[in-house]
Design a protein around this motif. Sequence first.
Motif, PDB file in Angstrom:
ATOM      1  N   LYS A   1       0.818  -1.219   0.000  1.00 54.40           N
ATOM      2  CA  LYS A   1       0.000   0.000   0.000  1.00 54.40           C
ATOM      3  C   LYS A   1       0.853   1.273   0.000  1.00 54.40           C
ATOM      4  N   GLY A   2       1.917   1.302   0.794  1.00 55.12           N
ATOM      5  CA  GLY A   2       2.774   2.478   0.863  1.00 55.12           C
ATOM      6  C   GLY A   2       3.470   2.759  -0.459  1.00 55.12           C
ATOM      7  N   PHE A   3       4.005   1.702  -1.083  1.00 54.46           N
ATOM      8  CA  PHE A   3       4.670   1.843  -2.382  1.00 54.46           C
ATOM      9  C   PHE A   3       3.677   2.326  -3.436  1.00 54.46           C
ATOM     10  N   ILE A   4       2.493   1.722  -3.456  1.00 49.26           N
ATOM     11  CA  ILE A   4       1.468   2.086  -4.440  1.00 49.26           C
ATOM     12  C   ILE A   4       1.064   3.547  -4.275  1.00 49.26           C
ATOM     13  N   GLU A   5       0.796   3.964  -3.045  1.00 48.72           N
ATOM     14  CA  GLU A   5       0.381   5.352  -2.810  1.00 48.72           C
ATOM     15  C   GLU A   5       1.454   6.335  -3.267  1.00 48.72           C
ATOM     16  N   GLU A   6       2.707   6.048  -2.966  1.00 44.87           N
ATOM     17  CA  GLU A   6       3.809   6.939  -3.351  1.00 44.87           C
ATOM     18  C   GLU A   6       3.960   6.997  -4.870  1.00 44.87           C
ATOM     19  N   LEU A   7       3.885   5.836  -5.526  1.00 41.18           N
ATOM     20  CA  LEU A   7       4.008   5.798  -6.980  1.00 41.18           C
ATOM     21  C   LEU A   7       2.856   6.542  -7.653  1.00 41.18           C
ATOM     22  N   VAL A   8       1.644   6.332  -7.197  1.00 41.81           N
ATOM     23  CA  VAL A   8       0.484   7.024  -7.765  1.00 41.81           C
ATOM     24  C   VAL A   8       0.646   8.532  -7.589  1.00 41.81           C
ATOM     25  N   LYS A   9       1.074   8.954  -6.407  1.00 35.20           N
ATOM     26  CA  LYS A   9       1.283  10.387  -6.161  1.00 35.20           C
ATOM     27  C   LYS A   9       2.359  10.944  -7.096  1.00 35.20           C
ATOM     28  N   ASP A  10       3.474  10.223  -7.236  1.00 39.03           N
ATOM     29  CA  ASP A  10       4.559  10.684  -8.115  1.00 39.03           C
ATOM     30  C   ASP A  10       4.099  10.784  -9.568  1.00 39.03           C
ATOM     31  N   LEU A  11       3.401   9.774 -10.057  1.00 41.22           N
ATOM     32  CA  LEU A  11       2.923   9.798 -11.439  1.00 41.22           C
ATOM     33  C   LEU A  11       1.886  10.895 -11.649  1.00 41.22           C
ATOM     34  N   ASP A  12       1.005  11.051 -10.679  1.00 43.38           N
ATOM     35  CA  ASP A  12      -0.049  12.048 -10.802  1.00 43.38           C
ATOM     36  C   ASP A  12       0.513  13.462 -10.883  1.00 43.38           C
ATOM     37  N   ASN A  13       1.612  13.719 -10.175  1.00 38.38           N
ATOM     38  CA  ASN A  13       2.184  15.056 -10.114  1.00 38.38           C
ATOM     39  C   ASN A  13       3.372  15.258 -11.052  1.00 38.38           C
ATOM     40  N   ALA A  14       3.728  14.247 -11.816  1.00 35.88           N
ATOM     41  CA  ALA A  14       4.925  14.310 -12.650  1.00 35.88           C
ATOM     42  C   ALA A  14       4.753  15.198 -13.875  1.00 35.88           C
ATOM     43  N   ARG A  15       5.865  15.782 -14.295  1.00 35.95           N
ATOM     44  CA  ARG A  15       5.897  16.434 -15.599  1.00 35.95           C
ATOM     45  C   ARG A  15       5.953  15.331 -16.639  1.00 35.95           C
ATOM     46  N   THR A  16       5.383  15.584 -17.793  1.00 32.29           N
ATOM     47  CA  THR A  16       5.419  14.608 -18.877  1.00 32.29           C
ATOM     48  C   THR A  16       6.044  15.246 -20.108  1.00 32.29           C
ATOM     49  N   HIS A  17       6.597  14.384 -20.958  1.00 35.54           N
ATOM     50  CA  HIS A  17       7.238  14.845 -22.187  1.00 35.54           C
ATOM     51  C   HIS A  17       6.737  13.991 -23.347  1.00 35.54           C
ATOM     52  N   SER A  18       6.508  14.614 -24.451  1.00 36.23           N
ATOM     53  CA  SER A  18       6.015  13.907 -25.630  1.00 36.23           C
ATOM     54  C   SER A  18       7.073  12.952 -26.172  1.00 36.23           C
ATOM     55  N   THR A  19       6.625  11.769 -26.552  1.00 40.13           N
ATOM     56  CA  THR A  19       7.494  10.801 -27.225  1.00 40.13           C
ATOM     57  C   THR A  19       6.975  10.537 -28.638  1.00 40.13           C
ATOM     58  N   ALA A  20       6.120  11.410 -29.117  1.00 39.53           N
ATOM     59  CA  ALA A  20       5.482  11.225 -30.421  1.00 39.53           C
ATOM     60  C   ALA A  20       6.508  11.140 -31.552  1.00 39.53           C
ATOM     61  N   ASN A  21       7.591  11.872 -31.467  1.00 38.62           N
ATOM     62  CA  ASN A  21       8.594  11.884 -32.534  1.00 38.62           C
ATOM     63  C   ASN A  21       9.867  11.140 -32.156  1.00 38.62           C
ATOM     64  N   VAL A  22       9.784  10.251 -31.177  1.00 36.53           N
ATOM     65  CA  VAL A  22      10.950   9.503 -30.708  1.00 36.53           C
ATOM     66  C   VAL A  22      10.832   8.060 -31.173  1.00 36.53           C
ATOM     67  N   ASP A  23      11.899   7.571 -31.796  1.00 36.10           N
ATOM     68  CA  ASP A  23      11.940   6.169 -32.227  1.00 36.10           C
ATOM     69  C   ASP A  23      12.656   5.369 -31.149  1.00 36.10           C
ATOM     70  N   TRP A  24      11.924   4.523 -30.458  1.00 34.78           N
ATOM     71  CA  TRP A  24      12.516   3.742 -29.372  1.00 34.78           C
ATOM     72  C   TRP A  24      11.755   2.443 -29.200  1.00 34.78           C
ATOM     73  N   ALA A  25      12.380   1.498 -28.512  1.00 33.30           N
ATOM     74  CA  ALA A  25      11.727   0.212 -28.244  1.00 33.30           C
ATOM     75  C   ALA A  25      10.585   0.429 -27.250  1.00 33.30           C
ATOM     76  N   MET A  26       9.620  -0.444 -27.287  1.00 30.38           N
ATOM     77  CA  MET A  26       8.486  -0.336 -26.376  1.00 30.38           C
ATOM     78  C   MET A  26       8.924  -0.681 -24.951  1.00 30.38           C
ATOM     79  N   PRO A  27       8.092  -0.352 -23.956  1.00 29.18           N
ATOM     80  CA  PRO A  27       8.426  -0.650 -22.557  1.00 29.18           C
ATOM     81  C   PRO A  27       8.580  -2.149 -22.317  1.00 29.18           C
ATOM     82  N   ASP A  28       9.225  -2.489 -21.219  1.00 27.70           N
ATOM     83  CA  ASP A  28       9.413  -3.893 -20.844  1.00 27.70           C
ATOM     84  C   ASP A  28       8.146  -4.498 -20.247  1.00 27.70           C
ATOM     85  N   TYR A  29       7.420  -3.683 -19.477  1.00 26.57           N
ATOM     86  CA  TYR A  29       6.250  -4.177 -18.762  1.00 26.57           C
ATOM     87  C   TYR A  29       5.034  -3.299 -19.015  1.00 26.57           C
TER      88      TYR A  29
END
Length: 126
Positions: A51-79
């Motif tokens: 629960k503690g890990f999940i809450e922290e991760l959700v909070k971090d993702l919710d408040n994170a800055r994001t960057h476009s990857t629309a023009n980036v050629d890269w392999a897909m995520p592992d998971y």
Amino acid sequence: MRKTKLVFILLLFSFVLIGCQNNNLNLSDDVTSIEVYEWDSEELVATIDDKGFIEELVKDLDNARTHSTANVDWAMPDYKLLFKHNSEVLYEIGYCKDEQNFGNGAVGRYWESDKLYEVSTKLTVE
């Protein structure tokens, strides 16, 4: 008159701060578990229920800055991660074992559709 100006400035400042907050996930329910699947095979690798890990991760993702990857050629995520409330899937996002750095300020491990989240938290399954 001076008090009115001060109140107006404070209200304006408050609205600016509220507008600058990120709410990337907008989850309506608490996340009770995160299921981790291989990206390619969709084989279940692990279930995270700390629960503690999940809450922290959700909070971090919710408040994170994001960057476009629309023009980036890269392999897909592992998971593929499924954020769940009991059996209901609330959110789906990709996860990279290695931190991604696309050179435009985008550094992180979590990816959704065409954006990389500035979050480098490692999963507990590694």
